[in-house]
Design an enzyme around this catalytic site. Sequence first.
Site: not given
Length: 118
Positions: A32-33, A35-37, A65
């Site tokens: 996960t990144r 706001e970058k997706g 989670d």
Amino acid sequence: NESELHALYETADFDTALTALRNEKDLLGVVTRSEKGCVVASAESVVSAPAFPVEAVVDTTGAGDLFAAGFLAGYTQGLPHERSAALGALAAAEIISHVGARPQKDLLQLARDNGLVA
């Protein structure tokens, strides 16, 4: 998440860390990144999926989670990585839009409303 990936491979460069992740044998990595997706990576491919937009980030408690739950729900149902990632992003977006780590909306209905499941 991205900061954990950097720590794992002891590099500040995302592409270097992603290459190292892809070199792991028989591994599917989901990073996960914010706001970058996110990125779903394996030796064979890298798939990126955008974050779902939210009006405001209120509380990030439980976001990882819920992302994992959404991704795994799609993955275990045989959905493509991109759609599984979108389910994770949608669940995470719902949870960060209010205080508390429990969804306030029905996640299955939310997924249906966004065309991610039938």
